[in-house]
Design a protein around this motif. Sequence first.
Motif, PDB file in Angstrom:
ATOM      1  N   VAL A 120       0.838  -1.206   0.000  1.00  0.00           N
ATOM      2  CA  VAL A 120       0.000   0.000   0.000  1.00  0.00           C
ATOM      3  C   VAL A 120       0.869   1.250   0.000  1.00  0.00           C
ATOM      4  N   SER A 121       1.934   1.245   0.817  1.00  0.00           N
ATOM      5  CA  SER A 121       2.840   2.382   0.879  1.00  0.00           C
ATOM      6  C   SER A 121       3.496   2.643  -0.476  1.00  0.00           C
ATOM      7  N   ASP A 122       3.960   1.577  -1.125  1.00  0.00           N
ATOM      8  CA  ASP A 122       4.583   1.729  -2.448  1.00  0.00           C
ATOM      9  C   ASP A 122       3.582   2.262  -3.467  1.00  0.00           C
ATOM     10  N   TYR A 123       2.337   1.818  -3.343  1.00  0.00           N
ATOM     11  CA  TYR A 123       1.295   2.280  -4.273  1.00  0.00           C
ATOM     12  C   TYR A 123       1.071   3.788  -4.112  1.00  0.00           C
ATOM     13  N   LEU A 124       0.961   4.255  -2.861  1.00  0.00           N
ATOM     14  CA  LEU A 124       0.745   5.675  -2.618  1.00  0.00           C
ATOM     15  C   LEU A 124       1.946   6.509  -3.074  1.00  0.00           C
ATOM     16  N   LYS A 125       3.157   5.978  -2.835  1.00  0.00           N
ATOM     17  CA  LYS A 125       4.368   6.696  -3.251  1.00  0.00           C
ATOM     18  C   LYS A 125       4.444   6.796  -4.773  1.00  0.00           C
ATOM     19  N   SER A 126       4.048   5.715  -5.458  1.00  0.00           N
ATOM     20  CA  SER A 126       4.141   5.710  -6.917  1.00  0.00           C
ATOM     21  C   SER A 126       3.261   6.788  -7.545  1.00  0.00           C
ATOM     22  N   LEU A 127       2.198   7.167  -6.840  1.00  0.00           N
ATOM     23  CA  LEU A 127       1.307   8.215  -7.342  1.00  0.00           C
ATOM     24  C   LEU A 127       1.657   9.583  -6.758  1.00  0.00           C
ATOM     25  N   ASP A 128       2.722   9.618  -5.939  1.00  0.00           N
ATOM     26  CA  ASP A 128       3.134  10.853  -5.261  1.00  0.00           C
ATOM     27  C   ASP A 128       2.021  11.378  -4.349  1.00  0.00           C
ATOM     28  N   PHE A 129       1.328  10.441  -3.702  1.00  0.00           N
ATOM     29  CA  PHE A 129       0.221  10.800  -2.811  1.00  0.00           C
ATOM     30  C   PHE A 129       0.591  10.658  -1.341  1.00  0.00           C
ATOM     31  N   LEU A 130       1.853  10.307  -1.034  1.00  0.00           N
ATOM     32  CA  LEU A 130       2.252  10.101   0.344  1.00  0.00           C
ATOM     33  C   LEU A 130       3.516  10.871   0.663  1.00  0.00           C
ATOM     34  N   ASP A 131       3.443  11.738   1.697  1.00  0.00           N
ATOM     35  CA  ASP A 131       4.609  12.446   2.210  1.00  0.00           C
ATOM     36  C   ASP A 131       5.268  11.532   3.244  1.00  0.00           C
ATOM     37  N   GLN A 132       6.408  10.944   2.894  1.00  0.00           N
ATOM     38  CA  GLN A 132       7.032   9.936   3.749  1.00  0.00           C
ATOM     39  C   GLN A 132       7.524  10.495   5.075  1.00  0.00           C
ATOM     40  N   SER A 133       7.870  11.770   5.116  1.00  0.00           N
ATOM     41  CA  SER A 133       8.392  12.353   6.357  1.00  0.00           C
ATOM     42  C   SER A 133       7.304  12.594   7.392  1.00  0.00           C
ATOM     43  N   THR A 134       6.098  12.919   6.948  1.00  0.00           N
ATOM     44  CA  THR A 134       5.002  13.235   7.879  1.00  0.00           C
ATOM     45  C   THR A 134       3.900  12.181   7.889  1.00  0.00           C
ATOM     46  N   GLY A 135       3.847  11.359   6.846  1.00  0.00           N
ATOM     47  CA  GLY A 135       2.761  10.376   6.729  1.00  0.00           C
ATOM     48  C   GLY A 135       1.489  10.958   6.152  1.00  0.00           C
ATOM     49  N   LYS A 136       1.543  12.219   5.703  1.00  0.00           N
ATOM     50  CA  LYS A 136       0.348  12.852   5.145  1.00  0.00           C
ATOM     51  C   LYS A 136      -0.027  12.232   3.802  1.00  0.00           C
ATOM     52  N   ILE A 137      -1.325  12.012   3.627  1.00  0.00           N
ATOM     53  CA  ILE A 137      -1.849  11.563   2.339  1.00  0.00           C
ATOM     54  C   ILE A 137      -2.370  12.777   1.592  1.00  0.00           C
ATOM     55  N   SER A 138      -2.062  12.846   0.309  1.00  0.00           N
ATOM     56  CA  SER A 138      -2.450  14.000  -0.500  1.00  0.00           C
ATOM     57  C   SER A 138      -3.957  14.239  -0.470  1.00  0.00           C
ATOM     58  N   ARG A 139      -4.342  15.517  -0.423  1.00  0.00           N
ATOM     59  CA  ARG A 139      -5.752  15.885  -0.472  1.00  0.00           C
ATOM     60  C   ARG A 139      -6.388  15.511  -1.803  1.00  0.00           C
ATOM     61  N   MET A 140      -5.567  15.258  -2.805  1.00  0.00           N
ATOM     62  CA  MET A 140      -6.100  14.825  -4.091  1.00  0.00           C
ATOM     63  C   MET A 140      -6.727  13.435  -3.971  1.00  0.00           C
ATOM     64  N   MET A 141      -6.236  12.640  -3.019  1.00  0.00           N
ATOM     65  CA  MET A 141      -6.778  11.302  -2.811  1.00  0.00           C
ATOM     66  C   MET A 141      -7.925  11.318  -1.807  1.00  0.00           C
ATOM     67  N   ILE A 142      -7.734  11.981  -0.687  1.00  0.00           N
ATOM     68  CA  ILE A 142      -8.779  12.095   0.341  1.00  0.00           C
ATOM     69  C   ILE A 142      -8.967  13.584   0.626  1.00  0.00           C
TER      70      ILE A 142
END
Length: 466
Positions: free
Chosen positions: A326-348
Amino acid sequence: MKKFLKITAAIVILLLICYFGFFKFRQMQANNISIPVSVNSVLKINVDELYKTLALSYLKHPGQYSDTDKKGIKEKVDDLNTGLKIPANIYIYSLKGKAKTTFYSSFEIADSLAFIRFISKNAPLKLIKKDDHFFQSQDSTINVLYNKTTVALAYSPQRESVKTILTEILSLKNMVKIGDSKFSNLRNLSDHVSFQNAENLSKINFTDGKISFRNEFINKLIEPATQPQHRALNPENTVNMWLNAKYKTDLKQKNQTGSTSFLSKYNFLKFYKDYVDFEWTNTITQVDTIVGYEYNDDFERVEKKILKDRKIPSISINISADDREVSDYLKSLDFLDQSTGKISRMMIPLYQTYFKGNNGNVQLSTMQSIKPDPKRISSEDFFYFKVDFEKMFKQMSIPFITENLRSFSQLEIKAKSIGKNKIKLESELLFLNKDANALIQLLKAFRNGLQSQLNLKSSLDISINK
């Protein structure tokens, strides 16, 4: 004195025997009906049991009812002077080969003159005479056919041709006694409302401040865990839910439509293994950045960011899934900030959501600091859902939902496996008012909601006309 007490006791016993004997006789009469052999589902309304429940509620809490609420169902129908004999049980059914939403029923005519007067002039919905002894509503959804002793009715939103079937019902052609049909077990049920078809047996009861619903049905979507377990959620939460079951393979294959959102049906079924839970604990403050524009001293339009506090639900979702995948999937779409764990507002987009993953568990939460606790406890239920409406409305302002659910205090649903591909579901809907019967409260809420819509429509029409 002893002789007087004995005589009094004998009279009371005799009255009770007559009372229960009367209702027993009515039940026997009502359960002696015939239904078409092609019936595939039956809805039974137990009029006498509803009447007794409402009468008992009035005796216990007379102050809860207005004059119009004090009457039983039978009395309210009698007030309409329909000319019909209201039985102890009303049976409504659908037929094979017809639309699932087309329903039929029949009643004895007690007073033919009163009945003809009712359908010709006094029915709440205007009925138009189409033929001898045959009436229809203006939109053709309601059909009435009668003879000297019986009336057969059909409701068909699809406007199907139903006159031939109504004729067969009146002539008892292609009919079978309900006791000799596959729906014979409905006769002995004392529940207020019951429903049965090939895959379901449902029961509903209306008591003071509570609606109880029971349903046994064939399951085609999921495979419940053999020994269900769930995380220990706080019972004081606003909302709690868990599901410990696998989705069947064919369901996953039917949902092969791609989507970037992790919570879309496609991706959820792709990553989900056998467990998910949801909890809304309270309300938290989340800081949002609002982008605006203003003009500087040189009259140039420049961007200005404003921080604004916003009250949001403290929500946490835990899912059994391959957290690395799941983490790799979110990273591949640039939807996950790895330093903070924030998910992009574009997704949620609704709330700022944070991602955590470890040891086969994925957590999505509006709280950055919360840590998932993987420990689980055993349960008989593979599914559970509970919402506290009072807490929800205090924590969040949701006008449309509040308006429609303001009469309720709590909803609880449980489900367990009771055999191969068979599930038993139990639920209770509690009202804020614990003294008045739930059916009366439900009808009042529906009536008030309908009146509010009519008032709103009237106001809009007046505004437009102006």
